[in-house]
Design a protein around this motif. Sequence first.
Motif, PDB file in Angstrom:
ATOM      1  N   SER A  20       0.825  -1.210   0.000  1.00 17.32           N
ATOM      2  CA  SER A  20       0.000   0.000   0.000  1.00 17.32           C
ATOM      3  C   SER A  20       0.857   1.257   0.000  1.00 17.32           C
ATOM      4  N   LEU A  21       1.920   1.274   0.809  1.00 24.33           N
ATOM      5  CA  LEU A  21       2.805   2.436   0.846  1.00 24.33           C
ATOM      6  C   LEU A  21       3.535   2.615  -0.485  1.00 24.33           C
ATOM      7  N   ALA A  22       3.993   1.509  -1.068  1.00 23.14           N
ATOM      8  CA  ALA A  22       4.709   1.601  -2.339  1.00 23.14           C
ATOM      9  C   ALA A  22       3.782   2.072  -3.455  1.00 23.14           C
ATOM     10  N   ARG A  23       2.556   1.583  -3.463  1.00 19.50           N
ATOM     11  CA  ARG A  23       1.590   2.046  -4.468  1.00 19.50           C
ATOM     12  C   ARG A  23       1.317   3.542  -4.332  1.00 19.50           C
ATOM     13  N   ALA A  24       1.468   4.061  -3.129  1.00 23.96           N
ATOM     14  CA  ALA A  24       1.265   5.491  -2.901  1.00 23.96           C
ATOM     15  C   ALA A  24       2.506   6.311  -3.246  1.00 23.96           C
ATOM     16  N   GLY A  25       3.565   5.646  -3.692  1.00 24.29           N
ATOM     17  CA  GLY A  25       4.747   6.362  -4.144  1.00 24.29           C
ATOM     18  C   GLY A  25       5.903   6.397  -3.175  1.00 24.29           C
ATOM     19  N   HIS A  26       5.759   5.809  -1.994  1.00 24.62           N
ATOM     20  CA  HIS A  26       6.859   5.783  -1.034  1.00 24.62           C
ATOM     21  C   HIS A  26       7.876   4.718  -1.439  1.00 24.62           C
ATOM     22  N   VAL A  27       9.151   4.974  -1.164  1.00 25.76           N
ATOM     23  CA  VAL A  27      10.168   3.941  -1.285  1.00 25.76           C
ATOM     24  C   VAL A  27      10.105   3.098  -0.016  1.00 25.76           C
ATOM     25  N   ALA A  45       5.746  -6.860  -6.263  1.00 28.02           N
ATOM     26  CA  ALA A  45       6.628  -5.730  -6.568  1.00 28.02           C
ATOM     27  C   ALA A  45       7.076  -5.757  -8.021  1.00 28.02           C
ATOM     28  N   ALA A  46       7.399  -6.965  -8.510  1.00 25.66           N
ATOM     29  CA  ALA A  46       7.851  -7.081  -9.898  1.00 25.66           C
ATOM     30  C   ALA A  46       6.711  -6.823 -10.877  1.00 25.66           C
ATOM     31  N   ASP A  47       5.547  -7.413 -10.614  1.00 25.93           N
ATOM     32  CA  ASP A  47       4.408  -7.261 -11.516  1.00 25.93           C
ATOM     33  C   ASP A  47       3.965  -5.812 -11.635  1.00 25.93           C
ATOM     34  N   GLU A  48       4.024  -5.065 -10.506  1.00 28.16           N
ATOM     35  CA  GLU A  48       3.538  -3.687 -10.503  1.00 28.16           C
ATOM     36  C   GLU A  48       4.659  -2.654 -10.574  1.00 28.16           C
ATOM     37  N   GLN A  49       5.894  -3.142 -10.650  1.00 25.63           N
ATOM     38  CA  GLN A  49       7.053  -2.235 -10.704  1.00 25.63           C
ATOM     39  C   GLN A  49       7.039  -1.258  -9.520  1.00 25.63           C
ATOM     40  N   LEU A  50       6.881  -1.816  -8.334  1.00 29.06           N
ATOM     41  CA  LEU A  50       6.788  -0.997  -7.127  1.00 29.06           C
ATOM     42  C   LEU A  50       8.171  -0.739  -6.531  1.00 29.06           C
ATOM     43  N   ARG A 228      -1.230   3.463   5.481  1.00 29.08           N
ATOM     44  CA  ARG A 228      -0.885   4.396   4.396  1.00 29.08           C
ATOM     45  C   ARG A 228      -1.538   5.757   4.612  1.00 29.08           C
ATOM     46  N   ASP A 229      -2.820   5.745   4.981  1.00 32.22           N
ATOM     47  CA  ASP A 229      -3.525   7.014   5.197  1.00 32.22           C
ATOM     48  C   ASP A 229      -2.930   7.796   6.365  1.00 32.22           C
ATOM     49  N   ILE A 230      -2.517   7.081   7.421  1.00 23.41           N
ATOM     50  CA  ILE A 230      -1.861   7.753   8.558  1.00 23.41           C
ATOM     51  C   ILE A 230      -0.565   8.406   8.094  1.00 23.41           C
ATOM     52  N   VAL A 231       0.236   7.645   7.361  1.00 24.79           N
ATOM     53  CA  VAL A 231       1.525   8.160   6.881  1.00 24.79           C
ATOM     54  C   VAL A 231       1.318   9.357   5.959  1.00 24.79           C
ATOM     55  N   ASN A 232       0.338   9.277   5.084  1.00 26.35           N
ATOM     56  CA  ASN A 232       0.107  10.351   4.119  1.00 26.35           C
ATOM     57  C   ASN A 232      -0.573  11.571   4.735  1.00 26.35           C
ATOM     58  N   GLY A 233      -1.168  11.403   5.896  1.00 25.49           N
ATOM     59  CA  GLY A 233      -1.892  12.499   6.524  1.00 25.49           C
ATOM     60  C   GLY A 233      -1.001  13.327   7.432  1.00 25.49           C
ATOM     61  N   ASP A 234      -1.666  14.187   8.199  1.00 25.87           N
ATOM     62  CA  ASP A 234      -0.927  15.042   9.136  1.00 25.87           C
ATOM     63  C   ASP A 234      -1.572  15.059  10.521  1.00 25.87           C
ATOM     64  N   SER A 235      -2.405  14.062  10.810  1.00 24.74           N
ATOM     65  CA  SER A 235      -3.111  14.027  12.078  1.00 24.74           C
ATOM     66  C   SER A 235      -2.171  13.618  13.218  1.00 24.74           C
ATOM     67  N   TRP A 236      -2.442  14.187  14.397  1.00 25.07           N
ATOM     68  CA  TRP A 236      -1.721  13.803  15.604  1.00 25.07           C
ATOM     69  C   TRP A 236      -2.521  12.817  16.448  1.00 25.07           C
ATOM     70  N   GLN A 237      -3.558  12.247  15.876  1.00 24.07           N
ATOM     71  CA  GLN A 237      -4.329  11.211  16.584  1.00 24.07           C
ATOM     72  C   GLN A 237      -3.394  10.077  16.977  1.00 24.07           C
ATOM     73  N   LEU A 238      -3.558   9.564  18.187  1.00 23.19           N
ATOM     74  CA  LEU A 238      -2.644   8.534  18.686  1.00 23.19           C
ATOM     75  C   LEU A 238      -3.106   7.124  18.346  1.00 23.19           C
ATOM     76  N   ARG A 239      -4.362   6.803  18.632  1.00 20.77           N
ATOM     77  CA  ARG A 239      -4.818   5.415  18.499  1.00 20.77           C
ATOM     78  C   ARG A 239      -5.835   5.257  17.365  1.00 20.77           C
ATOM     79  N   TYR A 240      -5.680   4.148  16.622  1.00 26.11           N
ATOM     80  CA  TYR A 240      -6.552   3.846  15.489  1.00 26.11           C
ATOM     81  C   TYR A 240      -7.007   2.382  15.567  1.00 26.11           C
ATOM     82  N   PRO A 241      -8.194   2.090  16.114  1.00 24.94           N
ATOM     83  CA  PRO A 241      -8.727   0.733  15.991  1.00 24.94           C
ATOM     84  C   PRO A 241      -8.879   0.376  14.515  1.00 24.94           C
TER      85      PRO A 241
END
Length: 286
Positions: A20-27, A45-50, A228-241
């Motif tokens: 998910s992170l690689a599809r979003a463009g992260h190394v 990774a090979a099939d999608e060139q991630l 992925r959404d946490i990484v891409n966002g800017d929230s300071w929320q601590l816990r995510y069920p």
Amino acid sequence: MSTALVTGTSSGIGLATAVSLARAGHVVAATMRNLDRAGDLRKIAADEQLPIDIAALDVDDDASVREAFATIAARHGPIDVLVNNAGVPGGGAIEETPVESFREVMETNYFGALRCIKEVVPGMRQRRRGTIVNVTSIAGRTATAPMASYAASKWALEALSECLAQEMRAFNVRVAIVEPGVIATPIFGKGRPPIPDSPYPHGRRLMALFAARLANPTPPSLVGDLIRDIVNGDSWQLRYPAGPDAAPMLKGRAMKSDEQVVEEAGASDEAFLARMKRDFGLDLKL
């Protein structure tokens, strides 16, 4: 985009998070203890060139952690995101579980994450940016027999994460705790087998609950996409069920007193089955 290191990526939530992170463009530095188990991730990774770099990392070993983090930083630059996902199952009544099993679970689930955190925190603090995501469990908020070894390790990681979040806030480094419920991953096939004729009923009750939850499985991609959404966002929320059962389970526990939980655990099988039907709509089979 950033450089993200994810532990425990051979299967399950770790694999889904790396993809998910690689599809979003992260190394993504996708790490695992045994590279022989990297086949599924290599194919995706090979099939999608991630942009996924698969690397060996044993979170139980100080030298392995130091060497892996240094190698990845040399290849891709500073690590901007750390996802501590590597973990092992643990279960069994306390009387029936060897102390060594408690140590093994704590070594991976708690100290493994701590080793990785200590490798990235100095650089993140100095650069004043970074994100650390620690994958715990709803078992890190609810102690349910016979999961003492696993719950203890996840409670410890929750406490560590909460302290870390306080320490790193002044340095603009975000810390998030992801708490999955029952997610369809291989971890359910890796636990210690139940002891035949155990006097403790809690193991077979928990297995029946897991079987019912897994009959309508929640895929690990749900958790990977949340991370992925946490990484891409800017929230300071601590816990995510994470997962459809996570928040309801946590809410249900919060509504009960400690004494009520203990009393329910000591009730008969019939009372347990009736409670599962009443509270969660589950028709369990013991």
